[in-house]
Scaffold this active site. Structure first.
Site, short mmCIF file in Angstrom:
data_model
loop_
_atom_site.label_atom_id
_atom_site.label_comp_id
_atom_site.label_asym_id
_atom_site.label_seq_id
_atom_site.Cartn_x
_atom_site.Cartn_y
_atom_site.Cartn_z
N GLY A 1 0.85 -1.18 0.00
CA GLY A 1 0.00 0.00 0.00
C GLY A 1 0.89 1.23 0.00
O GLY A 1 2.04 1.16 0.45
N GLN B 1 3.63 9.84 0.84
CA GLN B 1 4.84 9.03 1.02
C GLN B 1 5.80 9.14 -0.15
O GLN B 1 6.94 8.69 -0.07
CB GLN B 1 4.47 7.56 1.22
N CYS C 1 5.72 0.07 7.56
CA CYS C 1 5.40 1.22 6.73
C CYS C 1 6.65 1.61 5.96
O CYS C 1 7.74 1.66 6.55
CB CYS C 1 4.94 2.37 7.64
N LEU C 2 6.51 1.88 4.67
CA LEU C 2 7.68 2.24 3.85
C LEU C 2 8.36 3.52 4.36
O LEU C 2 9.54 3.73 4.11
CB LEU C 2 7.29 2.41 2.38
N HIS D 1 -4.60 1.90 7.22
CA HIS D 1 -3.24 2.43 7.32
C HIS D 1 -3.02 3.55 6.27
O HIS D 1 -2.53 4.63 6.60
CB HIS D 1 -2.24 1.28 7.12
N GLU D 2 -3.40 3.28 5.02
CA GLU D 2 -3.13 4.25 3.95
C GLU D 2 -4.04 5.48 4.04
O GLU D 2 -3.60 6.60 3.79
CB GLU D 2 -3.27 3.59 2.56
N HIS E 1 -2.72 7.83 6.41
CA HIS E 1 -1.62 8.64 5.84
C HIS E 1 -2.15 9.92 5.18
O HIS E 1 -1.59 10.99 5.39
CB HIS E 1 -0.86 7.86 4.77
#
Ligand code: CO
Length: 169
Positions: free
Chosen positions: A46, A51, A94-95, A136-137, A140
Site C-alpha cells: 500500500g 509518502q 510502513c515504507l 493504514h493508507e 496517511h
C-alpha cells in the site's frame, strides 16, 4: 514512468491532511502509474501520495502477493464510512519507517467511499488484510502514521528508540 523517492519519518508532509483531487486528468493518471511503479519497487502492499511527496488524497493498494484473488486498487479522495467494532491486533510496517514493525489494533471490517481514476464514485467493503491496509493508507492522507495508532506504551517505545538513534530512516 518513474520510481519516486520514499518520504521517510519525520518529514512534515507525513503529518499533512492532503488536498482533495479535483482534476481527474492525465496528470493524475501519470501520478498513479508512478505510485504503482514506486510501490512495487519498494515491495510495499500500500502507498499514500504523501509518502512520495505528493499533496493529493490518493492511495494505492495491492495485496495480491498475499491474497491472490485480489486486484490492485487506486482510491481517490477515500473516506472510511463504516468501521467494525470488532478489531484485530496484528503487526504492521510502513515504507516511511523502514525496518520498524509493531502490532496495531484495527477494525476487522470497513466500508470506504472513493473515486476511481476516471472520477467515478464507488463503495467498497473490505475485511482482514485489505481492511487493515486501507485503514493504514487512509490514515496517511489524513496526516496520521501507524505509530499514532499504537498503544501509548508502544508509542513511547518508538519515540525513545528514535531519540536514541536506534531506528534511523
Ligand atoms: Co505507511
Amino acid at each position: 514512468m518513474s520510481v519516486l523517492k520514499i518520504v521517510k519519518y519525520p518529514n512534515p508532509i507525513l503529518k499533512k491532511k492532503l488536498k482533495l483531487v479535483v482534476n481527474f486528468g492525465l496528470q493524475l493518471k501519470s501520478t498513479i502509474r508512478d505510485m504503482f511503479e514506486s510501490m512495487y519497487t519498494y515491495n510495499g502492499i500500500g502507498l499514500a501520495a504523501n509518502q512520495v511527496g505528493i499533496d493529493l488524497a490518493v492511495v494505492i493498494v495491492d495485496i495480491s502477493k498475499v491474497e491472490k484473488q485480489t486486484i490492485p486498487l487506486a482510491l481517490i479522495n477515500p473516506v472510511i464510512t463504516m468501521y467494525s467494532d470488532e478489531k484485530e491486533l496484528k503487526e504492521e510496517g510502513c515504507l516511511s519507517f523502514p525496518g520498524y514493525y509493531d502490532r496495531v489494533n484495527r477494525s476487522k471490517y470497513l466500508e470506504v467511499s472513493y473515486y476511481d481514476i476516471n472520477g467515478k464514485p464507488h463503495k467498497l467493503q473490505a475485511e482482514g488484510l485489505l481492511a487493515r491496509v486501507l485503514q493504514h493508507e487512509i490514515d496517511h492522507i489524513n496526516g496520521i502514521n501507524f505509530i499514532q495508532r499504537m498503544t501509548l506504551k508502544k508509542q513511547a517505545k518508538f519515540y525513545i528508540l528514535y531519540k536514541l538513534g536506534k531506528c534511523k530512516f
